[in-house]
Design a protein around this motif. Structure first.
Motif, short mmCIF file in Angstrom:
data_model
loop_
_atom_site.label_atom_id
_atom_site.label_comp_id
_atom_site.label_asym_id
_atom_site.label_seq_id
_atom_site.Cartn_x
_atom_site.Cartn_y
_atom_site.Cartn_z
N ALA A 75 0.69 -1.27 0.01
CA ALA A 75 0.05 -0.04 0.04
C ALA A 75 0.80 1.09 -0.14
O ALA A 75 0.28 2.27 0.09
CB ALA A 75 -0.82 -0.22 1.17
N ARG A 131 1.95 3.09 -2.01
CA ARG A 131 1.97 4.33 -2.99
C ARG A 131 0.77 5.07 -2.52
O ARG A 131 0.60 6.08 -3.18
CB ARG A 131 1.86 3.58 -4.53
N HIS A 132 -0.01 4.77 -1.69
CA HIS A 132 -1.06 5.40 -0.97
C HIS A 132 -0.58 6.47 0.19
O HIS A 132 0.16 5.86 0.91
CB HIS A 132 -2.40 4.52 -0.63
N PRO A 144 -2.47 4.70 4.18
CA PRO A 144 -3.31 3.38 4.33
C PRO A 144 -3.28 3.10 5.75
O PRO A 144 -2.54 3.34 6.60
CB PRO A 144 -2.13 2.35 3.56
N GLY A 202 -9.33 3.68 -0.68
CA GLY A 202 -7.90 4.23 -1.18
C GLY A 202 -7.21 2.92 -1.66
O GLY A 202 -7.55 2.48 -2.59
N SER A 203 -6.02 2.49 -0.77
CA SER A 203 -5.10 1.29 -1.54
C SER A 203 -5.99 0.21 -1.26
O SER A 203 -5.36 -0.94 -1.44
CB SER A 203 -3.93 1.19 -0.48
N ASP A 210 -13.57 4.00 -4.21
CA ASP A 210 -12.58 5.28 -4.21
C ASP A 210 -13.05 6.02 -5.48
O ASP A 210 -13.12 5.58 -6.46
CB ASP A 210 -11.35 4.68 -3.89
N SER A 213 -10.70 7.87 -6.75
CA SER A 213 -9.50 7.79 -7.63
C SER A 213 -9.37 6.37 -8.38
O SER A 213 -9.09 5.59 -7.70
CB SER A 213 -8.21 8.20 -6.69
N ASP A 246 -6.98 5.40 -9.94
CA ASP A 246 -5.46 4.87 -9.57
C ASP A 246 -5.59 4.07 -8.34
O ASP A 246 -5.15 2.87 -8.06
CB ASP A 246 -4.41 5.86 -9.37
N TYR A 247 -5.97 4.64 -7.39
CA TYR A 247 -6.29 3.90 -5.89
C TYR A 247 -7.02 2.57 -6.24
O TYR A 247 -6.87 1.43 -5.61
CB TYR A 247 -6.78 4.70 -4.89
N CYS A 248 -8.29 2.91 -6.94
CA CYS A 248 -9.02 1.56 -7.20
C CYS A 248 -8.12 0.38 -7.80
O CYS A 248 -8.40 -0.70 -7.41
CB CYS A 248 -10.21 1.79 -8.06
N MET A 254 -4.90 0.02 -7.61
CA MET A 254 -3.95 -0.54 -6.55
C MET A 254 -4.78 -1.62 -5.64
O MET A 254 -4.57 -2.71 -5.28
CB MET A 254 -3.64 0.41 -5.62
#
Ligand SMILES: C[S@@+](CC[C@H](N)C(=O)[O-])C[C@H]1O[C@@H](n2cnc3c(N)ncnc32)[C@H](O)[C@@H]1O
Length: 272
Positions: free
Chosen positions: A194, A196-197, A200, A226-227, A245, A247, A249-251, A253
Motif C-alpha cells: 500500500a 503508494r497511497h 493506508p 484508498g489502497s 474510491d 481515484s 488509480d487507488y481503485c 491498487m
C-alpha cells in the motif's frame, strides 16, 4: 439496484453516488477513514460528509457497525475538532456512539516542535445502528494470571458504580482487550503493497475490527477504500467486500491487493 451487483468488487466513483444504488439495511460493517480535514478540496472535490454519514446509516443493517477512523489537523494553532463534530453528527442521525476507541501508532512520525506533545493517535469511533449485533471480543493475557489475589475493583460505567469484589481464584489466563489498540504503521510486510497511497490503514487494525464485529460471509464496506486495505483483509478473512474510491488509480491498487489474496487461498485464516 441490488447489492449483489457490488459484492466483491472495487468501484471507481464518488461514494455518495455509488451508495445511493445500494438497498437499505444491507451492510454488516463499514471500516473507513475520510480525507482528514481536507474538507473543502480533495482533488478538486468538495467532501460531502453529512451526505456520506446519512447514506451509511441507511445502508447499515440493524445491529451493524461503522468504524470511522479520523484525526484532526491543527490549523492556526488550534486543533479543528472536526472528528468530534463528525461523531456528534453520526449520533444526531440515529447511530449509537458504541465506543470511542484509540488507534495508537507505535512509530509516530516525528513532528516539528510547536509547543505541544508529539501526536501519536487517531480516533476510531465505533457507531452502531441500534444495539451491536455481533461482538467476538479479542482477548489478551491477564497480567496476574494464575495468582491467588484477594479482590479487585470493578467499574460499572452505566451505573457510575465502583465496587470491590472477589476475583476468580486463581486469576484467569485471559481478559477482554482494552479499547486502545496499538500498531506499527507501514513497516509490516503485508502493508508494503500500500506504500503508494499516502494514508493506508495497517492491515492488522482492519483485521481486528473485522474479526470483532462480523462473522464469515458478512458484508464489509469501505466507501473511501484508498489502497484497498479493508477489501483485502475482508477477502482474506472470508467476508464479502465492497470497496469504493474516487481515484481510479487507488481503485486499481486495491484490485491488485485483493487479487494477491484471492490467488493465495492459504492466506485465508492464517491470522485466526
Ligand atoms: C484516508 S484515505 C483512505 C485510505 C485507506 N483507508 C487505505 O487503507 O488505503 C481517504 C480516501 O478517500 C478517497 N475519497 C475522497 N473523497 C471521496 C469520495 N467522495 N468518494 C470516494 N472516495 C473518496 C480518497 O481518494 C482517499 O483514497
Amino acid at each position: 439496484m441490488n447489492i449483489d451487483t457490488y459484492i466483491n468488487s472495487i468501484v471507481d466513483g464518488n461514494c455518495i453516488e455509488i451508495m445511493k444504488n445500494f438497498d437499505d439495511n444491507v451492510i454488516d460493517l463499514t471500516i473507513t477513514s475520510p480525507p482528514y480535514d481536507d474538507l473543502r478540496n480533495y482533488n478538486g472535490y468538495v467532501f460531502p460528509f453529512k451526505s456520506i454519514a446519512n447514506e451509511l446509516y441507511r445502508v447499515t443493517k440493524q445491529g451493524g457497525v461503522v468504524v470511522w477512523v479520523v484525526a484532526d489537523a491543527t490549523i492556526d494553532a488550534t486543533e479543528t475538532g472536526t472528528s468530534f463534530k463528525q461523531a456528534l453528527y453520526f449520533k444526531e442521525i440515529g447511530f449509537n456512539l458504541h465506543d470511542t476507541m484509540i488507534f495508537r501508532k507505535r512509530n509516530p512520525i516525528p513532528q516539528i516542535y510547536r509547543k505541544r506533545y508529539n501526536n501519536e493517535f487517531e480516533y476510531m469511533f465505533v457507531f452502531s445502528k441500534g444495539v451491536v449485533n455481533i461482538h467476538n471480543p479479542i482477548k489478551v493475557d491477564c497480567m496476574h494470571a494464575g495468582l491467588e489475589l484477594n479482590g479487585t475493583t470493578y467499574k460499572n460505567y452505566s451505573k457510575n458504580e465502583q465496587v470491590r469484589e472477589k476475583l476468580a481464584k486463581p486469576v484467569k489466563e485471559k481478559k477482554i482487550k482494552g479499547n486502545i489498540w496499538e500498531y506499527v504503521v507501514g513497516k509490516k510486510q503485508e502493508d508494503q503493497e500500500a506504500k503508494r497511497h499516502p494514508a493506508p490503514f495497517p492491515c492488522e487494525l482492519v483485521r481486528d475490527h473485522i474479526l470483532s464485529w462480523t462473522n464469515e460471509n458478512d458484508i464489509v464496506l469501505d466507501p473511501m477504500c484508498g489502497s484497498g486495505t479493508t477489501p483485502r483483509v475482508a477477502c482474506e478473512q472470508n467476508r464479502k467486500y465492497i470497496g469504493i474510491d474516487i481515484s481510479p488509480d487507488y481503485c486499481e491498487m486495491a484490485r491488485q491487493r485483493v487479487k494477491l489474496i484471492e490467488m493465495q487461498p492459504t492466506l485465508h485464516f492464517q491470522y485466526e
